[in-house]
Write an enzyme that holds these catalytic residues in place. Sequence first.
Site, short mmCIF file in Angstrom:
data_model
loop_
_atom_site.label_atom_id
_atom_site.label_comp_id
_atom_site.label_asym_id
_atom_site.label_seq_id
_atom_site.Cartn_x
_atom_site.Cartn_y
_atom_site.Cartn_z
N MET A 187 49.34 7.47 -22.78
CA MET A 187 49.37 6.19 -23.47
C MET A 187 50.81 5.84 -23.81
O MET A 187 51.51 6.62 -24.44
CB MET A 187 48.55 6.26 -24.75
CG MET A 187 47.11 6.69 -24.53
SD MET A 187 46.10 6.55 -26.01
CE MET A 187 46.86 7.76 -27.08
N CYS B 280 43.97 6.85 -34.71
CA CYS B 280 44.37 6.91 -33.31
C CYS B 280 43.29 7.60 -32.49
O CYS B 280 42.95 7.17 -31.40
CB CYS B 280 45.71 7.65 -33.18
SG CYS B 280 46.38 7.60 -31.51
N VAL C 130 52.53 20.57 -25.07
CA VAL C 130 52.00 21.77 -24.42
C VAL C 130 50.48 21.83 -24.50
O VAL C 130 49.81 22.29 -23.57
CB VAL C 130 52.66 23.06 -25.02
CG1 VAL C 130 52.30 23.24 -26.48
CG2 VAL C 130 52.30 24.28 -24.20
N CYS D 230 53.94 10.15 -35.54
CA CYS D 230 54.70 9.98 -34.31
C CYS D 230 55.53 8.71 -34.28
O CYS D 230 56.63 8.68 -33.74
CB CYS D 230 53.77 10.03 -33.10
SG CYS D 230 52.69 8.60 -32.91
#
Lengths: 351, 388
Positions: free
Chosen positions: A32, A99, A11, A196
């Site tokens: 990505m 990242c 979101v 993740c």
Amino acid sequence: MRIAVAMSGGVDSSVAAALLVEQGHEVIGLSMQLYDQTGHQPFGSCCTLDDLHDARRVAATLGVPHYILNFERQFTETVIANFVDEYASGRTPIPCSHCNSDLKFSTLLERARGLGAESVATGHYARVAQASDGRWVLTRSCDKGKDQSYFLFSLTQGQLARAVFPVGTLTKPAVRAEAARLGLAVADKADSQEICFVPDGDYATFVEARAPSVRAGVIVDQRGEQLATHAGVHRFTVGQRKGLGIAAPAPLYVLTIDADSGRVTVGPRSALDRAALTVSGVNWISRDGLEEWSPAAVQIRHRHQPASGRVRSMHGGRAEFEFDEPQAAVTPGQAAVFYDGDVVLGGGWIE
Amino acid sequence: MHRIYLDHNATTPPSAAVVDRLTAVLKEEFGNPSSIHHFGQRAKAVLDEARTDVAALLGAEPSEIVFTGGGTEGDNLAIRGVAEALEPSGRRHLVASSIEHEAVLNTFKALARRGWRTTLLPLDESGIVSPDGLRSALDDETALVSIMHANNEIGTIQPIIELARIAKERRAVFHTDAVQSAGKVPLDVKALGVDLLTVSAHKFYGPKGVGAMWIRRGVRLQPALTGGKQERGRRAGTENPAGIAGMGVAAREARASMAEEGARLAALRDRLETLILARVTGTARNGAREPRVPNTTNISFDRTEAESLLIALDLEGIAVSTGSACSSGTLEPSHVLKAMGLSAHRTQNSIRFSLGAATTEAHIDRVVSVLPGIVDKLRSLTRTVVRA
């Protein structure tokens, strides 16, 4: 201005894209792809096929072009490799920071510039602005509970100059309300949790699969007395209490991890307290450095209430911080980010 | 933005006549072609007419045409159908080129997991299969040889007549995936000497989801779907008269315009290729110049990420592709260019331009005018110092 938005399918980045469109920018949605999506095992909780699908739908709703960039190789070589190395060295890494500085604001930014975009926007809760002296300054989000400036401390001036955080001035509820107002399908989507690429939280198995030579060893008390053996230093984090597998009258905590000998030292909570810390790989943001001791607050984990003290630069890209009150669980590998109020002074990796 | 579509090997826009016919059939011929009554007969007549048109495009008899759901289904039906039909005979060896479409390669993989022996023929950088290579790959157990007529990525046309003859000598069944050739170059199944040939409507201005197979009379084929007796028992399931009618019109139009349109596209393609190779440094054409389908060129851009180049061109309103559309998003180097032994910088940095009916010289000139600047920009930013 043409701006590329790193769209994760969540979101926050969806609303970031929507806000930029409303402001009249020419938005390009970029997502990505970070892992092999064709495998049958579930792997990843961010940037999965479902997330890429969500990002595509949002882009279509907003009427902006959307492309999926394959960064599997870069992600594996930078973020995952660092994550595995750090755990195998007895440290506790923060892949999100890597990242951000090594993928989103380097490879992705390069690609975006190749496509004629001036900058890359993300859904991070943080603010960036140019000060009167020309420096780019990173500041906490208006939503203090959601603030993610901690994960962005390693962005250089060159990277911050091209970073846009459209939701940095909003609160999370406001972002969701915005998504609902715009009719975005992700308005009620749950926030991503954990790291993740290890959605089940089983870091040990993940590391073992990629670093087969992780060092087994012993668990000792502060006098060096052996209490147990263990299957690898990557299973431990400084400050950890659970999962040691040792029965003791008082709770034991991991105090230090020596990856070379495989020795994990445990002790009482009081022994975790540190009066100071040093960091390496320092990135100063709001200034070039602090030669003299200067008052500051330091945040040593994502969910850490910043501790006050003083900070100064050291040679060789290092810095030291002295706490006003001793702090427990200063964990090597985590970031220590120095703040002056809401402004990020800089930060580094805890040694 | 005026957009330029140069990705006709991925798909083509249905022609106006195709859309008209398709919608007319949808509206007026709702019958089930298997029904005996009036409505069924009218729908059946639609199929018959289209079957005649598709057969004419391939130099075949209408009775040898089986309508399918497209190229992938056709390839599956041909390969699995022949493999399974010949299984009891002990012939369990399958041969294909290593530059086949995934529909063939992955069907081979699936059959290999179930015990079939498979051989993929290597190629040199011409992208053309060597007849000697095929000859030495065959043995007495070879059931089927499947070699595409024209390659989807580089457009090279294979010497099918010779290859099929070699396969015949060993009594192997020969299938050719002619999805990228149908409508672009003349096809004559009898002259080719093949046993099975697959085509797909949407590659020549027909609708998606419709294809056809030519099956030589007498070739044994195990149907892939079990069900009714449609398409002479080769393809069960109620036919799609509207789509098939659209394919028939597309076949008729392709046959009428092929000679003229082929020459026009070849001239435009050659212009595009020559100008890119001349004006953009570090470029090379992939695959032989001839024989090729007239609309396709594949060019590698040294030190330029193909993915970025594709996106940058799209943002300029120019649609092209990297490798085949099915593998976009996985960013594996093109399996076709890899099989041709090209180095990594060629296999990973290639762009396919495939021209079509709407392509004009102005389109070509626009591509050639914007491309050098885009490539320069991408090259200058690759691994630049973003870090202060």
